[in-house]
Scaffold this active site. Structure first.
Site, short mmCIF file in Angstrom:
data_model
loop_
_atom_site.label_atom_id
_atom_site.label_comp_id
_atom_site.label_asym_id
_atom_site.label_seq_id
_atom_site.Cartn_x
_atom_site.Cartn_y
_atom_site.Cartn_z
N ASN A 62 0.83 -1.20 0.00
CA ASN A 62 0.00 0.00 0.00
C ASN A 62 0.87 1.25 0.00
O ASN A 62 1.96 1.28 0.57
CB ASN A 62 -1.01 0.00 1.15
CG ASN A 62 -0.42 -0.10 2.53
OD1 ASN A 62 0.53 -0.85 2.77
ND2 ASN A 62 -0.98 0.64 3.47
N GLU A 64 0.36 5.23 0.66
CA GLU A 64 -0.52 6.30 1.13
C GLU A 64 -0.04 7.65 0.61
O GLU A 64 1.08 7.77 0.08
CB GLU A 64 -0.57 6.31 2.65
CG GLU A 64 -1.22 5.08 3.22
CD GLU A 64 -1.30 5.07 4.74
OE1 GLU A 64 -1.98 4.19 5.26
OE2 GLU A 64 -0.69 5.94 5.40
N CYS A 73 -4.09 0.73 -2.59
CA CYS A 73 -3.95 -0.50 -1.80
C CYS A 73 -2.93 -1.45 -2.44
O CYS A 73 -2.71 -1.42 -3.65
CB CYS A 73 -5.29 -1.21 -1.69
SG CYS A 73 -6.58 -0.25 -0.90
N GLU A 75 -3.08 -4.66 -3.03
CA GLU A 75 -3.64 -5.60 -4.00
C GLU A 75 -3.69 -4.98 -5.39
O GLU A 75 -3.30 -5.60 -6.38
CB GLU A 75 -5.06 -6.03 -3.61
CG GLU A 75 -5.15 -6.76 -2.31
CD GLU A 75 -5.41 -5.84 -1.11
OE1 GLU A 75 -4.76 -4.78 -0.99
OE2 GLU A 75 -6.26 -6.21 -0.28
N CYS A 112 -10.37 -4.58 0.66
CA CYS A 112 -11.46 -3.61 0.67
C CYS A 112 -12.34 -3.85 -0.58
O CYS A 112 -11.98 -4.60 -1.49
CB CYS A 112 -10.91 -2.19 0.67
SG CYS A 112 -10.17 -1.65 -0.89
#
Length: 160
Positions: A62, A64, A73, A75, A112
């Site tokens: 991830n 940010e 993210c 994934e 998510c």
């Protein structure tokens, strides 16, 4: 009116060592990727490793940003990288792991909703199931045989 019920099936392994060797190796790659995460705001690091049918493993973590919506993210970092650098190569498995800086995370953490949708797109387009393994920083590991198990009643390109 007729009520319907949606169920899903998944496997639970007691720990990383209980995984089959190939899945354990993939999760170890995800753990290494997790350590490279850029998560100064949430202090919640996630790593992902994508196994391709040609034996290549693509990792992501991830990332940010101070402008929160612009982060990404693990994934999606991994799967988008796989799609960009290995177009048309089937994804067979994904391993995902998360760790928090201020507490021990021993429960599996799933993707998510945005990541589930993105992963489902790859599974649907390649017309082949993608196994997913989830874990926290330690503890049990969950395996599902298909992204669709994580996103029932999903939307895909067949509706367009």
């Amino acid at each position: 009116m007729k009520e319907q019920k949606i169920t899903t099936t998944y496997e639970v392994y007691p720990n990383l060592e209980a995984l089959p060797a190939e899945a354990r190796f993939l999760m170890q790659k995800a753990i290494a990727a997790r350590e490279q995460a850029y998560a100064p705001y949430s202090k919640f690091k996630v790593g992902a490793a994508v196994a391709l049918e040609n034996g290549v493993i693509v990792i992501g973590s991830n990332q940010e940003n101070a402008a929160y919506p612009t982060g990404l993210c693990a994934e999606r970092v991994a799967v988008f990288s796989a799609g960009a650098n290995h177009p048309g190569v089937t994804i067979t498995q994904i391993a995902i792991t998360a760790a928090a800086s201020d507490y021990e995370l021993s429960e599996p953490v799933t993707s998510c909703g945005a990541c589930r949708q993105a992963l489902l797109e790859y599974e649907h387009n390649q017309d082949s199931l993608i196994e997913i393994f989830f874990m926290g920083a330690s503890g049990t590991v969950v395996k599902t045989k298909s992204v669709a198990n994580l996103l029932p009643l999903n939307f895909n390109s067949s509706y367009l």
